[in-house]
Enzyme design. Structure first.
Site, PDB file in Angstrom:
ATOM      1  N   CYS A  63       0.811  -1.211   0.000  1.00 20.22           N
ATOM      2  CA  CYS A  63       0.000   0.000   0.000  1.00 20.22           C
ATOM      3  C   CYS A  63       0.853   1.274   0.000  1.00 20.22           C
ATOM      4  O   CYS A  63       0.681   2.127  -0.858  1.00 20.22           O
ATOM      5  CB  CYS A  63      -0.932  -0.015   1.194  1.00 20.22           C
ATOM      6  SG  CYS A  63      -2.093   1.326   1.104  1.00 20.22           S
ATOM      7  N   THR A 309     -13.391 -15.356   4.125  1.00 22.15           N
ATOM      8  CA  THR A 309     -13.474 -15.747   5.535  1.00 22.15           C
ATOM      9  C   THR A 309     -12.438 -16.806   5.857  1.00 22.15           C
ATOM     10  O   THR A 309     -12.094 -17.625   4.999  1.00 22.15           O
ATOM     11  CB  THR A 309     -14.876 -16.262   5.923  1.00 22.15           C
ATOM     12  OG1 THR A 309     -14.864 -16.606   7.308  1.00 22.15           O
ATOM     13  CG2 THR A 309     -15.294 -17.470   5.104  1.00 22.15           C
ATOM     14  N   TYR A 310     -11.930 -16.733   7.070  1.00 19.48           N
ATOM     15  CA  TYR A 310     -11.055 -17.788   7.570  1.00 19.48           C
ATOM     16  C   TYR A 310     -11.811 -18.596   8.618  1.00 19.48           C
ATOM     17  O   TYR A 310     -11.229 -19.422   9.306  1.00 19.48           O
ATOM     18  CB  TYR A 310      -9.781 -17.175   8.172  1.00 19.48           C
ATOM     19  CG  TYR A 310      -8.924 -16.506   7.114  1.00 19.48           C
ATOM     20  CD1 TYR A 310      -7.946 -17.221   6.427  1.00 19.48           C
ATOM     21  CD2 TYR A 310      -9.125 -15.170   6.769  1.00 19.48           C
ATOM     22  CE1 TYR A 310      -7.182 -16.625   5.439  1.00 19.48           C
ATOM     23  CE2 TYR A 310      -8.371 -14.558   5.773  1.00 19.48           C
ATOM     24  CZ  TYR A 310      -7.398 -15.297   5.122  1.00 19.48           C
ATOM     25  OH  TYR A 310      -6.647 -14.698   4.142  1.00 19.48           O
ATOM     26  N   ASN A 311     -13.086 -18.288   8.769  1.00 18.76           N
ATOM     27  CA  ASN A 311     -13.941 -18.950   9.764  1.00 18.76           C
ATOM     28  C   ASN A 311     -13.368 -18.867  11.176  1.00 18.76           C
ATOM     29  O   ASN A 311     -13.493 -19.806  11.960  1.00 18.76           O
ATOM     30  CB  ASN A 311     -14.189 -20.424   9.380  1.00 18.76           C
ATOM     31  CG  ASN A 311     -15.006 -20.525   8.111  1.00 18.76           C
ATOM     32  OD1 ASN A 311     -14.505 -20.962   7.061  1.00 18.76           O
ATOM     33  ND2 ASN A 311     -16.245 -20.094   8.173  1.00 18.76           N
ATOM     34  N   THR A 312     -12.742 -17.742  11.472  1.00 18.41           N
ATOM     35  CA  THR A 312     -12.217 -17.557  12.822  1.00 18.41           C
ATOM     36  C   THR A 312     -12.819 -16.310  13.452  1.00 18.41           C
ATOM     37  O   THR A 312     -13.247 -15.390  12.748  1.00 18.41           O
ATOM     38  CB  THR A 312     -10.688 -17.362  12.805  1.00 18.41           C
ATOM     39  OG1 THR A 312     -10.391 -16.231  11.986  1.00 18.41           O
ATOM     40  CG2 THR A 312      -9.978 -18.588  12.284  1.00 18.41           C
ATOM     41  N   THR A 321     -18.955 -16.532  10.058  1.00 17.16           N
ATOM     42  CA  THR A 321     -18.916 -15.101  10.378  1.00 17.16           C
ATOM     43  C   THR A 321     -19.715 -14.263   9.381  1.00 17.16           C
ATOM     44  O   THR A 321     -19.617 -13.038   9.391  1.00 17.16           O
ATOM     45  CB  THR A 321     -17.458 -14.583  10.399  1.00 17.16           C
ATOM     46  OG1 THR A 321     -16.889 -14.766   9.097  1.00 17.16           O
ATOM     47  CG2 THR A 321     -16.615 -15.301  11.419  1.00 17.16           C
TER      48      THR A 321
HETATM   49  C1  LIG Z   1     -13.671  -9.668   9.803  1.00 14.95           C
HETATM   50  C2  LIG Z   1     -13.707 -10.937  10.644  1.00 14.95           C
HETATM   51  C3  LIG Z   1     -15.083 -11.170  11.145  1.00 14.95           C
HETATM   52  C4  LIG Z   1     -13.169 -12.044   9.845  1.00 14.95           C
HETATM   53  C5  LIG Z   1     -13.168 -13.420  10.442  1.00 14.95           C
HETATM   54  N1  LIG Z   1     -11.949 -13.675  11.140  1.00 14.95           N
HETATM   55  C6  LIG Z   1     -13.345 -14.392   9.303  1.00 14.95           C
HETATM   56  O1  LIG Z   1     -12.399 -15.016   8.871  1.00 14.95           O
HETATM   57  O2  LIG Z   1     -14.415 -14.525   8.802  1.00 14.95           O
END
Ligand SMILES: CC(C)C[C@H](N)C(=O)O
Length: 415
Positions: A63, A309-312, A321
């Site tokens: 960036c 998403t990393y689902n975390t 998420t």
């Molecule tokens: C922006 C966050 C909610 C992202 C979350 N860690 C995911 O991977 O979905």
């Protein structure tokens, strides 16, 4: 990628140089430079971001590099350096874009077909429709890029304005680079350990957010199972349609942030209804028609950012998420007066707390005002990579919002 690689090279080079100078972190602290009578510039911060510790921040070189690249490339291709002194030094045709750029960046909901007409009918300084769409894409892209830069605290490179300092590097028992970088001296650490409560607070913040998402999902499941409820939802939706402006403003009443800005100017600006004009059905095809292939690329960019998403969630894994990401996206569009009839805006207030809203609002609307404190105060248990992920959502939602207003005005001009 060429840009990323070049960014890495220049960054590695600046580290190598600073390694020769003293402090293993910022390159300062030896004093030989003063003995030789040479003032050696030292980086103001350490690493590419003022917010994110260097070991976590590799992906962000690109960036700050892009900003430099833009000016440097302009000069390299023989651009007139005078133009860089201010818009009044640029050709009239470019100067004419100034007004559109200003409105687009700060109050895109005020863009009208008259703005478009003014640019297309300016005699020898006229823009063609295709040129104008091209320009709008570039302007909105750079507005968003500014949000990302400030949102992630990207530091200027050492050879750029604000990227270096001639101040003595050491203050008491730690280097000046530690202060700007958020690393702490022993004293600071003691303060922090006394503040353990805040660590456990932030732990419960994540738990509370997860719980709310679960509840909302359960409500949603129940709703979906009930035909009767579906019917009443439709009724609610109809009510909403009758009073769109009030409904949108409701979500910003607690602070001076948000919708207040959208409606502050004493004139009634109607809500932008996605059902009437949206990226997928309208904006995308208009851009593609006038600026072939780019509509497709932007569309992919939006999809990737929205669906990534990393689902975390901080220390939790395997979490869906999507609800949270959608709330973030819709909150940003809401600030721009863009409304989805099929969305329950109550979810925004349930899922986004005040410090997070403050951060989002600042990054999106006044990115130059983002501070490290704002960055640190929201989602305290989340990883830096998750905060960067938030920034990707913010900048794409912002770019789409600006594009929607500009493209709608172009469509209105054309029809
Ligand atoms: C922006 C966050 C909610 C992202 C979350 N860690 C995911 O991977 O979905």
């Amino acid at each position: 990628m060429r840009l990323a690689a070049a960014a890495n090279e220049s960054y590695t080079a600046s580290l190598a140089v600073s390694g020769l100078l003293g402090c293993h972190q910022c390159g300062g602290g030896r004093g030989q430079d003063e003995e030789l009578g040479i003032r050696i510039p030292r980086p103001v911060g350490h690493g590419p971001s003022r917010f994110i510790p260097e070991k976590e921040a590799a992906a962000r070189h690109q960036c700050s590099y892009l900003v430099n690249l833009h000016v440097n490339d302009f000069l390299h291709v023989g651009g007139d350096p005078k133009w860089l002194n201010g818009l009044e030094n640029a050709p009239q045709k470019l100067q004419n874009l100034g007004e559109l750029n200003k409105v687009l960046a700060h109050r895109p909901w005020l863009i009208t077909k008259e703005h478009i007409e003014g640019l297309l009918k300016a005699e020898e300084h006229s823009w063609s429709l295709a040129e104008l769409v091209h320009a709008v894409v570039l302007l909105t892209h750079y507005h968003s890029l500014a949000s990302f830069t400030f949102g992630c605290g990207i530091s200027p490179e050492i050879h750029c304005d604000g990227g270096h300092t001639f101040r003595p590097p050491s203050v008491s028992n730690y280097c000046i680079c530690d202060i700007t970088n958020g690393n702490h001296s022993v004293d600071d650490l003691q303060v922090n350990s006394a503040g353990n409560i805040s660590v456990s607070d932030s732990f419960f913040e994540v738990e509370a957010l997860m719980e709310k998402m679960k509840q909302l999902q359960e409500c949603r499941d129940e709703e979906e199972a009930s035909q009767e409820e579906m019917a009443s939802r439709q009724l609610r939706k109809d009510d909403d349609e009758a009073t769109p402006a009030r409904d949108v403003s409701r979500h910003f009443e607690d602070t001076s942030y948000g919708y207040k800005d959208f409606s502050r100017h004493g004139m009634h600006v109607p809500t932008f209804r996605v059902q009437d004009y949206c990226w997928e059905d309208h904006g995308y095809s208009l851009v593609n028609r006038l600026y072939p292939d780019v509509g497709q690329l932007i569309d992919e960019k939006f999809h990737i950012a929205y669906n990534l998403t990393y689902n975390t969630m901080a220390m939790h894994k395997d979490v869906d998420t999507s609800m949270l990401r959608r709330a973030i996206w819709n909150y940003i569009h809401c600030m721009f007066g863009i409304r989805y009839d099929d969305y329950d805006y109550g979810e925004i207030n349930q899922l986004l707390d005040r410090s997070f809203k403050v951060y989002i609002k600042t990054v999106v609307c006044t990115p130059e005002k983002v501070t490290k404190r704002m960055y640190d105060s929201f989602w305290r248990q989340f990883k830096h990579s998750e905060k960067v992920h938030v920034n990707l959502l913010l900048i794409e939602a912002r770019m789409q919002a600006e594009l929607l207003y500009a493209l709608r005005a172009i469509t209105r001009y054309m029809t």
